[in-house]
Scaffold this active site. Structure first.
Site, mmCIF file in Angstrom:
data_model
loop_
_atom_site.group_PDB
_atom_site.id
_atom_site.type_symbol
_atom_site.label_atom_id
_atom_site.label_comp_id
_atom_site.label_asym_id
_atom_site.label_seq_id
_atom_site.Cartn_x
_atom_site.Cartn_y
_atom_site.Cartn_z
ATOM 1 C CG ASP A 158 -11.617 -0.666 -1.364
ATOM 2 O OD1 ASP A 158 -10.475 -1.709 -2.021
ATOM 3 O OD2 ASP A 158 -11.286 0.615 -1.953
ATOM 4 C CG ASP A 217 -2.186 -1.100 0.779
ATOM 5 O OD1 ASP A 217 -1.892 -1.658 0.148
ATOM 6 O OD2 ASP A 217 -2.005 -1.674 2.202
#
Length: 296
Positions: free
Chosen positions: A131, A12
């Site tokens: 998500d 990330d």
């Protein structure tokens, strides 16, 4: 029954740095993405995933520099997501070294982006990043799983199970299923969510969020995941999986492609082509000329 399992490290990235957090909150610096990608490559990773976790909520482009610098020294497939809004964004990332590109928020705002990218580049290039989390409070979706954006900070009201099915119809090649409930907890994957998605789609499911130990991986595969993405494991996890009875394929590109080099070289000579220039690897950010017996 033995399974072939791909374990893909996921990095990330925020503002060009790798970050760690729980539920994408309280992000802390975890290092340079290019250096960490190189370390995973040396450990034997087959693929890498970069997710620019705040690109969709800020007016900046996805990390072209990170991708191009990584591609110069890491020779395994890369998937890159975050802030991809147009087919032109996909084209830029592919030209600088990405092999697959993930779309998320932009596809929610304009679902035709999925079909436009798939039609132009092929669905093997397109990964839909979802998500998803369980709805909080009153339920508005049939499945109870909702799609979120902005790193899980914003609810869309869209049913996550309906969305992945629709994305498959539009041409998505894979689903990167990010459990916002499990993210960063290291308590295991969201098996219920994986099973619900698997019942609706036939394309590969890449499960992400919740991995903390090797024992978390087999249940996710059994639930329907085809690929496991984790930011918590490296080559040692693949070894542990093998000891647990799962067949793990760790075949690097250099070894798998080496037998074909002689074939290509001989074909070039037969065609009257100078073998010193018969094989070229094109990274649009930099040219590499590869001759037989020469190391990159």
């Amino acid at each position: 029954m033995s399974l072939a399992v791909r374990v893909i490290p996921c990095l990330d990235v925020d503002a060009g740095r790798v970050v760690k957090g729980v539920h994408f909150e309280n992000l802390r610096d975890a290092g340079d993405p290019v250096e960490l990608a190189g370390e995973y490559y040396r450990q034997g990773a087959d693929e890498l995933t970069f997710l620019d976790v705040t690109a969709s909520s800020s007016p900046r482009q996805t990390m072209i520099d990170v991708v191009s610098h990584t591609a110069e020294q890491v020779f395994i497939p890369m998937t890159v997501g975050g802030g991809v809004r147009t087919p032109e964004d996909v084209d830029s990332l592919l030209r600088c070294g990405a092999d697959k590109v993930g779309v998320n928020t932009a596809a929610i705002n304009d679902p035709t982006l999925i079909s436009r990218v798939a039609d132009r580049f092929g669905n093997q290039v397109l990964v839909l990043s979802v998500d998803a989390r369980r709805e909080q409070g009153e339920q508005h979706t049939q499945s109870g799983f909702e799609v979120t954006t902005m790193g899980g900070r914003k609810s869309t009201g869209i049913d996550a199970i309906w969305w992945v099915k629709r994305a498959e119809e539009l041409g998505a090649g894979e689903i990167l299923l990010n459990s916002m409930d499990a993210d960063g907890t290291r308590e295991g994957f969201d098996l219920e969510m994986i099973k619900a998605v698997r019942r609706e789609v036939k394309i590969p499911i890449i499960a992400s969020g919740g991995a903390g130990k090797a024992a978390d991986f087999p249940p996710a595969i059994a639930a329907g995941a085809d690929v496991i993405v984790t930011g918590e494991a490296g080559y040692h996890v693949a070894q542990d999986l093998a000891l647990r009875g799962l067949s793990v394929i760790l075949l690097g590109h250099d070894r798998s492609e080496e037998p074909f080099v002689d074939i290509l070289m001989n074909s070039a000579v037969d065609a009257g082509v100078d073998p010193r220039h018969a094989i070229k690897i094109l990274n649009p950010c930099q040219w590499w000329t590869v001759t037989k017996g020469e190391n990159l």
